[in-house]
Design a protein around this motif. Structure first.
Motif, short mmCIF file in Angstrom:
data_model
loop_
_atom_site.label_atom_id
_atom_site.label_comp_id
_atom_site.label_asym_id
_atom_site.label_seq_id
_atom_site.Cartn_x
_atom_site.Cartn_y
_atom_site.Cartn_z
N CYS A 130 37.75 32.04 39.73
CA CYS A 130 36.52 32.84 39.87
C CYS A 130 35.64 32.34 41.01
O CYS A 130 34.94 33.12 41.65
CB CYS A 130 35.74 32.85 38.56
N ALA A 131 35.68 31.04 41.28
CA ALA A 131 34.93 30.50 42.41
C ALA A 131 35.44 31.10 43.71
O ALA A 131 34.65 31.48 44.60
CB ALA A 131 35.04 28.98 42.44
N HIS A 143 29.82 25.00 39.16
CA HIS A 143 30.20 25.62 37.89
C HIS A 143 29.92 24.66 36.75
O HIS A 143 29.95 23.44 36.90
CB HIS A 143 31.67 26.03 37.88
N ILE A 150 32.39 33.51 33.21
CA ILE A 150 33.85 33.53 33.10
C ILE A 150 34.33 34.02 31.74
O ILE A 150 35.53 34.25 31.56
CB ILE A 150 34.47 32.14 33.39
N ARG A 192 37.61 28.98 36.08
CA ARG A 192 36.49 28.63 36.95
C ARG A 192 36.97 28.48 38.39
O ARG A 192 36.29 28.89 39.34
CB ARG A 192 35.82 27.35 36.46
N LYS A 249 30.24 28.29 31.02
CA LYS A 249 30.75 29.64 31.27
C LYS A 249 30.35 30.20 32.64
O LYS A 249 30.76 31.31 32.99
CB LYS A 249 30.28 30.60 30.18
N TRP A 250 29.56 29.44 33.42
CA TRP A 250 29.04 29.98 34.67
C TRP A 250 29.69 29.36 35.90
O TRP A 250 29.91 28.15 35.97
CB TRP A 250 27.52 29.77 34.76
N VAL A 251 29.98 30.23 36.86
CA VAL A 251 30.36 29.83 38.21
C VAL A 251 29.34 30.47 39.14
O VAL A 251 28.98 31.64 38.97
CB VAL A 251 31.78 30.30 38.57
N ASP A 290 40.14 27.36 30.80
CA ASP A 290 38.81 27.67 31.32
C ASP A 290 38.58 27.01 32.67
O ASP A 290 37.91 27.58 33.55
CB ASP A 290 37.73 27.24 30.33
N ASP A 291 39.11 25.80 32.87
CA ASP A 291 39.00 25.16 34.19
C ASP A 291 39.74 25.98 35.24
O ASP A 291 39.27 26.13 36.38
CB ASP A 291 39.59 23.74 34.14
#
Length: 227
Positions: free
Chosen positions: A46-47, A89, A9, A43, A92-94, A39-40
């Motif tokens: 992006c999910a 997630h 992300i 995520r 930084k990763w999803v 950032d939440d």
């Protein structure tokens, strides 16, 4: 075969976020806007984008997605029996895993401060696996590995934390699950790997094969702009 798609992300700048949040459903946008931390929100959006991208990879098209949930909150797409998925997630990763059969996935960043949880919800075998490591950093890593393995299993089941983490044990080396009454789950297996240096990624499924792909946000933007 299972497919695991991962997105970083940090590629989603604030400007890009304003663009891509309009590419998801209104329900997902509303959910993202409830978060106080940007950032939440990223995520969350992006999910949904990874889910749409996975659908395109699977069936060659992306339309309206009608998501519903089981009694424990596990999502699935209505009227699509051959597309099972699960999302996770951390940091930084999803990531999303999808395929024809049920699967569970979990990713966690390796960080200290949570190892004591093992005393309350890990089996004796699991605690030995962690505490037998002499090096503190190794203990933290092995805790994170086991935690993601156990989470991926309850996400596979679709029961969430209604299934107690101490009601089963996972052999971290072989990925074999054993319930407290001694029953071995021979039909499923958990796989775990260290991911991007400071994360662990674990998947639980009946499938033997899987592939992991890193998906760029601009790939998804180009795809959805074509639709």
């Amino acid at each position: 075969m299972l497919v695991v798609n991962c997105m970083d992300i940090t590629e989603c700048s604030n400007e890009l976020y304003e663009e891509v949040r309009h590419m998801v459903s209104e329900e997902r946008r509303v959910k993202a806007e409830r978060f106080h931390n940007l950032d939440d929100s990223k995520r969350c959006i992006c999910a949904d984008l990874l889910l749409r991208y996975g659908l395109y990879q699977k069936i060659g098209q992306v339309g309206d997605i009608d998501i519903t949930y089981n009694e424990f909150g596990k999502p699935f797409i209505k009227n699509m029996k051959d597309f099972k998925y699960n999302i996770t997630h951390s940091g930084k990763w999803v990531a999303i895993v999808y395929g024809n059969t049920d699967a569970g996935i979990d990713i966690e960043r390796i960080q200290e401060g949570r190892e004591e949880i093992a005393d309350f919800c890990f089996s004796e075998e699991e605690k030995l696996f962690i505490y037998n490591k002499a090096d503190k950093n190794e203990k933290i890593k092995q805790f994170t590995k086991l935690w993601t393995m156990k989470e991926s299993y309850i996400k596979f089941l679709g029961t969430g934390f209604s299934t107690n983490l101490d009601s089963f044990s996972i052999n971290a080396l072989e990925g074999v699950i054993t319930s407290n009454d001694g029953e071995v789950r021979k039909d499923i297996k958990v796989r775990s790997l260290q991911f991007d240096t400071d994360y662990y990624l674990s998947m639980c499924s009946m499938e033997d094969e899987f592939c992991i792909q890193s998906i760029k946000l601009d790939e998804i933007i180009k795809l959805l702009n074509m639709k």
